[in-house]
Design a protein around this motif. Structure first.
Motif, PDB file in Angstrom:
ATOM      1  N   ASP A 115       7.910   3.249   3.768  1.00 25.45           N
ATOM      2  CA  ASP A 115       7.465   2.167   4.643  1.00 25.45           C
ATOM      3  C   ASP A 115       5.938   2.077   4.551  1.00 25.45           C
ATOM      4  O   ASP A 115       5.260   3.101   4.655  1.00 25.45           O
ATOM      5  CB  ASP A 115       7.884   2.425   6.091  1.00 25.45           C
ATOM      6  CG  ASP A 115       7.423   1.319   7.022  1.00 25.45           C
ATOM      7  OD1 ASP A 115       7.885   0.178   6.863  1.00 25.45           O
ATOM      8  OD2 ASP A 115       6.561   1.589   7.889  1.00 25.45           O
ATOM      9  N   GLY A 116       5.429   0.860   4.341  1.00 26.49           N
ATOM     10  CA  GLY A 116       3.981   0.686   4.248  1.00 26.49           C
ATOM     11  C   GLY A 116       3.523   0.301   2.850  1.00 26.49           C
ATOM     12  O   GLY A 116       2.416   0.665   2.434  1.00 26.49           O
ATOM     13  N   ASN A 117       4.356  -0.444   2.128  1.00 28.81           N
ATOM     14  CA  ASN A 117       4.012  -0.824   0.755  1.00 28.81           C
ATOM     15  C   ASN A 117       2.743  -1.672   0.689  1.00 28.81           C
ATOM     16  O   ASN A 117       1.879  -1.435  -0.163  1.00 28.81           O
ATOM     17  CB  ASN A 117       5.179  -1.591   0.123  1.00 28.81           C
ATOM     18  CG  ASN A 117       6.402  -0.732  -0.098  1.00 28.81           C
ATOM     19  OD1 ASN A 117       6.494   0.010  -1.063  1.00 28.81           O
ATOM     20  ND2 ASN A 117       7.356  -0.826   0.810  1.00 28.81           N
ATOM     21  N   HIS A 118       2.611  -2.647   1.564  1.00 33.89           N
ATOM     22  CA  HIS A 118       1.439  -3.519   1.526  1.00 33.89           C
ATOM     23  C   HIS A 118       0.180  -2.782   1.977  1.00 33.89           C
ATOM     24  O   HIS A 118      -0.914  -3.037   1.459  1.00 33.89           O
ATOM     25  CB  HIS A 118       1.676  -4.762   2.387  1.00 33.89           C
ATOM     26  CG  HIS A 118       2.759  -5.660   1.857  1.00 33.89           C
ATOM     27  ND1 HIS A 118       4.081  -5.494   2.200  1.00 33.89           N
ATOM     28  CD2 HIS A 118       2.711  -6.702   0.988  1.00 33.89           C
ATOM     29  CE1 HIS A 118       4.809  -6.409   1.577  1.00 33.89           C
ATOM     30  NE2 HIS A 118       4.010  -7.149   0.835  1.00 33.89           N
ATOM     31  N   ARG A 119       0.339  -1.868   2.907  1.00 28.39           N
ATOM     32  CA  ARG A 119      -0.813  -1.044   3.307  1.00 28.39           C
ATOM     33  C   ARG A 119      -1.263  -0.154   2.147  1.00 28.39           C
ATOM     34  O   ARG A 119      -2.451   0.073   1.947  1.00 28.39           O
ATOM     35  CB  ARG A 119      -0.444  -0.184   4.528  1.00 28.39           C
ATOM     36  CG  ARG A 119      -0.481  -0.931   5.857  1.00 28.39           C
ATOM     37  CD  ARG A 119       0.140  -0.113   6.970  1.00 28.39           C
ATOM     38  NE  ARG A 119       1.581  -0.253   6.990  1.00 28.39           N
ATOM     39  CZ  ARG A 119       2.411   0.593   7.601  1.00 28.39           C
ATOM     40  NH1 ARG A 119       1.923   1.671   8.211  1.00 28.39           N
ATOM     41  NH2 ARG A 119       3.705   0.388   7.594  1.00 28.39           N
ATOM     42  N   THR A 120      -0.294   0.320   1.377  1.00 30.30           N
ATOM     43  CA  THR A 120      -0.630   1.116   0.188  1.00 30.30           C
ATOM     44  C   THR A 120      -1.348   0.260  -0.842  1.00 30.30           C
ATOM     45  O   THR A 120      -2.355   0.684  -1.435  1.00 30.30           O
ATOM     46  CB  THR A 120       0.642   1.705  -0.434  1.00 30.30           C
ATOM     47  OG1 THR A 120       1.315   2.522   0.530  1.00 30.30           O
ATOM     48  CG2 THR A 120       0.318   2.539  -1.665  1.00 30.30           C
ATOM     49  N   ALA A 121      -0.844  -0.961  -1.059  1.00 32.70           N
ATOM     50  CA  ALA A 121      -1.489  -1.877  -2.008  1.00 32.70           C
ATOM     51  C   ALA A 121      -2.910  -2.195  -1.570  1.00 32.70           C
ATOM     52  O   ALA A 121      -3.826  -2.290  -2.403  1.00 32.70           O
ATOM     53  CB  ALA A 121      -0.669  -3.160  -2.138  1.00 32.70           C
TER      54      ALA A 121
END
Length: 302
Positions: A115-121
């Motif tokens: 959870d948090g793919n866009h935060r990782t990007a």
């Protein structure tokens, strides 16, 4: 400049960066896909444990559980809706919003986002070195590295299956790694062990168990050959190959060499023969091979 406009400009620059990155990787013949977490199942995970909140390295995040198709190999958004979501997050960041930790699976030294793919990007695009994450660690017999590709995961999955079938980690806890440069070779290695088991039974006139055969194969065939490869520096003549690749080649070479000279040769003699063959030019190697071929085809004394 307001935060919305700045975020939009940065998103446009990121879109161009993603395009250039994709072209470069295609020209180099490199895959440009984020690793799917489903590939980890091939590593035969034995269990998992919750490690709690940790600060992890962003560069070690290499995959996603269910959004791997939305990002490229560098975890950059490659779909319009993904980029739009990234833009909104960047605007919120510029306005001082603090994001919650992401959730990840740890496999070896690499991480997959749950959870948090866009935060990782966003963290990747901003050159952020660390990010807070809730970590679940998987226990696997073969670890992943942050620079592993899908091909590497497939190879390591085959290796994990080989270790499971042979029980080598239990039989020889400090065994040398057995790594190949291309898929499909562990099945060949299993055939080698089965053949060794068969001939052990003939030599000793008794039934040989699988685990005994594995241990004897490793102690008396595989390990001595690997040590000779290292001692004679044979691997330097084979860039991109591994010791296990060379073991299979030397095993075949050893068989044909034994047939040519009329007696079994040991790992040292076979390794040195391969070394001498590689150091010669192609014509010399061909003549050597031709000579061995005719020796094998000649009638042997009765």
């Amino acid at each position: 400049m307001d935060s919305e406009h700045q975020a939009q400009l940065e998103a446009e620059a990121l879109s161009r960066r993603v395009l250039v990155h994709d072209i470069l990787r295609r020209l180099r013949g490199q895959p440009n896909d984020l690793l799917p977490y489903s590939a980890v199942s091939s590593l035969r995970p034995r269990g998992e444990s919750y490690k709690g909140l940790q600060t992890i390295e962003v560069d070690k995040i290499i995959g996603s559980v269910d959004r791997y198709g939305d990002f490229d190999a560098e975890f950059m958004p490659k779909e319009p809706f993904t980029l739009d979501r990234w833009t909104k997050l960047r605007q919120a960041q510029l306005e001082g919003v603090e994001f919650p930790p992401i959730h990840v699976y740890k496999v070896g030294d690499a991480y997959f986002v749950k959870d948090g793919n866009h935060r990782t990007a966003l963290a990747k695009a901003q050159g952020q070195h660390y990010i807070d994450a809730y970590v679940i660690e998987l226990e696997v017999p073969v670890d992943l590295d942050p620079d592993d590709t899908l091909k590497d995961v497939i190879l390591k999955g085959e290796y994990a299956a080989f270790l499971e079938q042979t029980r080598l980690p239990e039989l020889r806890p400090h065994h040398e790694p057995i790594l190949f440069s291309r898929p499909g070779r562990y099945d060949v290695l299993l055939d080698h062990i089965r053949t060794h088991q068969y001939f052990m039974g003939l030599d000793q006139k008794r039934s040989i168990g699988w685990e005994e055969a594995v241990a004897d194969w490793y102690d008396n065939l595989y390990l001595p050959t690997i040590l000779e490869i290292r001692e004679n520096g044979v691997l330097k003549n084979f860039p991109g190959r591994t010791e296990a690749d060379l073991y299979l080649w030397i095993s075949d070479h050893r068989y044909f060499l034994s047939q040519a000279i009329g007696h079994d040769v040991g790992p040292e003699e076979a390794a040195l023969s391969v070394q001498r063959s590689v150091q010669k030019g192609p014509i010399s190697r061909f003549l050597d091979w031709l000579g061995r071929f005719f020796v094998r085809q000649s009638p042997q004394p009765g």
